[in-house]
Design a protein around this motif. Structure first.
Motif, mmCIF file in Angstrom:
data_model
loop_
_atom_site.group_PDB
_atom_site.id
_atom_site.type_symbol
_atom_site.label_atom_id
_atom_site.label_comp_id
_atom_site.label_asym_id
_atom_site.label_seq_id
_atom_site.Cartn_x
_atom_site.Cartn_y
_atom_site.Cartn_z
ATOM 1 N N GLU A 84 18.847 6.218 -0.553
ATOM 2 C CA GLU A 84 17.489 6.577 -0.974
ATOM 3 C C GLU A 84 16.568 5.350 -0.978
ATOM 4 O O GLU A 84 15.633 5.251 -0.184
ATOM 5 N N GLY A 85 16.869 4.418 -1.865
ATOM 6 C CA GLY A 85 16.047 3.214 -1.955
ATOM 7 C C GLY A 85 16.738 2.206 -2.834
ATOM 8 O O GLY A 85 17.646 2.541 -3.599
ATOM 9 N N PRO A 86 16.325 0.930 -2.746
ATOM 10 C CA PRO A 86 16.990 -0.118 -3.512
ATOM 11 C C PRO A 86 16.826 0.051 -5.010
ATOM 12 O O PRO A 86 15.792 0.527 -5.487
ATOM 13 N N GLY A 87 17.846 -0.340 -5.757
ATOM 14 C CA GLY A 87 17.756 -0.481 -7.208
ATOM 15 C C GLY A 87 17.569 -1.956 -7.532
ATOM 16 O O GLY A 87 17.292 -2.774 -6.651
ATOM 17 N N LEU A 95 20.322 -6.726 -0.383
ATOM 18 C CA LEU A 95 21.375 -5.963 0.306
ATOM 19 C C LEU A 95 21.485 -4.566 -0.303
ATOM 20 O O LEU A 95 21.423 -4.428 -1.540
ATOM 21 N N PRO A 96 21.693 -3.535 0.519
ATOM 22 C CA PRO A 96 21.770 -2.180 -0.026
ATOM 23 C C PRO A 96 23.126 -1.879 -0.658
ATOM 24 O O PRO A 96 24.150 -2.439 -0.247
ATOM 25 N N PHE A 97 23.114 -1.004 -1.631
ATOM 26 C CA PHE A 97 24.353 -0.483 -2.238
ATOM 27 C C PHE A 97 25.294 -1.608 -2.661
ATOM 28 O O PHE A 97 26.436 -1.679 -2.208
ATOM 29 N N PHE A 196 27.030 13.924 -0.907
ATOM 30 C CA PHE A 196 26.515 13.577 -2.239
ATOM 31 C C PHE A 196 26.160 12.095 -2.294
ATOM 32 O O PHE A 196 26.810 11.261 -1.654
ATOM 33 N N HIS A 197 25.150 11.781 -3.116
ATOM 34 C CA HIS A 197 24.824 10.378 -3.367
ATOM 35 C C HIS A 197 25.885 9.823 -4.318
ATOM 36 O O HIS A 197 26.249 10.491 -5.294
ATOM 37 N N PRO A 198 26.406 8.601 -4.058
ATOM 38 C CA PRO A 198 27.434 8.058 -4.961
ATOM 39 C C PRO A 198 26.985 7.971 -6.420
ATOM 40 O O PRO A 198 27.814 8.091 -7.327
HETATM 41 N N1 URA Z 1 21.071 3.738 -4.221
HETATM 42 C C1 URA Z 1 20.544 3.860 -2.993
HETATM 43 O O1 URA Z 1 20.192 4.939 -2.571
HETATM 44 N N2 URA Z 1 20.443 2.783 -2.255
HETATM 45 C C2 URA Z 1 20.841 1.587 -2.657
HETATM 46 O O2 URA Z 1 20.703 0.639 -1.899
HETATM 47 C C3 URA Z 1 21.399 1.490 -3.944
HETATM 48 C C4 URA Z 1 21.500 2.567 -4.720
#
Ligand code: URA
Length: 234
Positions: A84-87, A95-97, A196-198
């Motif tokens: 979705e987007g960075p936290g 870095l993502p996730f 699903f989103h983690p």
């Molecule tokens: N959730 C997301 O969708 N992306 C990320 O980079 C981190 C958490």
């Protein structure tokens, strides 16, 4: 002017330009008006995109960013995963996730022997929405050109869409994720699967048959199987 902006982008990232930072880089040439599209073929490398995104103000999310978050993994991977987007952790590291949801994602991938070499992980929006709120339609629209460029550059066979924003942005599917997860959708020669989103799995810890975690386990095994079949086909 819109047309001048577009020509400037092509000149900025001509094939002969250096990846990081591109020679003669001029942030004034970035189309700040989100209505000016980012043309396909603008970038030759992710590094060019990273430099560009860190100067981007196509939407207001740029105003609070520490780092634009482009992607991690193999830029030639057969599987792309779109979040979705960075936290906060992602904004800080670029870095993502990499937070708790990301650690779970890595475990899910490892459970079917998928490594960073097999995947490229990115997001719908490259800058952190304040307070981790949902990205707004105008922000998604402003950023969509970057995501499409990432798909073009990585050229994955399989794209996993984690959660409703990835699904909506790339497939236009408005149905709930629980209805469509685990189903393959073929578009433009690629196979997409909503999953699903983690972060959702972190909130639903049950492993019982039919639970979100159990369903994710079915889905990721299906992805592994599909990748193996594709590689077998050559
Ligand atoms: N959730 C997301 O969708 N992306 C990320 O980079 C981190 C958490």
């Amino acid at each position: 002017m819109a047309s001048q902006d577009q020509i400037s982008l092509f000149e900025l990232f001509s094939p002969s330009s250096e990846p990081s930072p591109p020679e003669g880089f001029n942030p004034d040439l970035i189309p700040t008006d989100a209505k000016v599209p980012i043309p396909a073929g603008t970038y030759q490398t992710m590094e060019q995109m990273r430099v560009h995104c860190n100067q981007c103000f196509r939407c207001a999310l740029g105003e609070n960013r520490t780092n634009a978050v482009i992607g991690r993994g193999n830029v030639k991977a057969p599987i792309m995963i779109v979040g979705e987007g960075p936290g906060q952790n992602e904004d800080e590291t670029g870095l993502p996730f990499v937070g708790k949801a990301g650690q779970l994602l890595d475990k899910i991938l490892a459970s079917v022997k998928l490594t960073e070499n097999d995947v490229y992980i990115c997001n719908v929006v490259k800058c952190r929405p304040p307070g981790n709120r949902d990205p707004q339609p105008a922000e998604i629209e402003a950023c969509k050109g970057y995501l499409l460029e990432q798909i073009r550059l990585v050229n994955p066979k399989i794209i996993l869409l984690t959660g409703k924003y990835a699904m909506l942005t790339l497939l236009g599917i408005k149905q709930g994720i629980t209805k469509v997860r685990g189903q393959w959708v073929e578009r433009d020669g690629r196979l997409y699967m909503p999953i699903f989103h983690p972060a959702y799995l972190l909130r639903n810890q049950s492993r019982e048959k039919g639970s979100p975690k159990w369903l994710m386990w079915q889905d990721i095994q299906e992805v592994r199987k599909k990748l193996d079949e594709m590689e077998w086909d050559g």
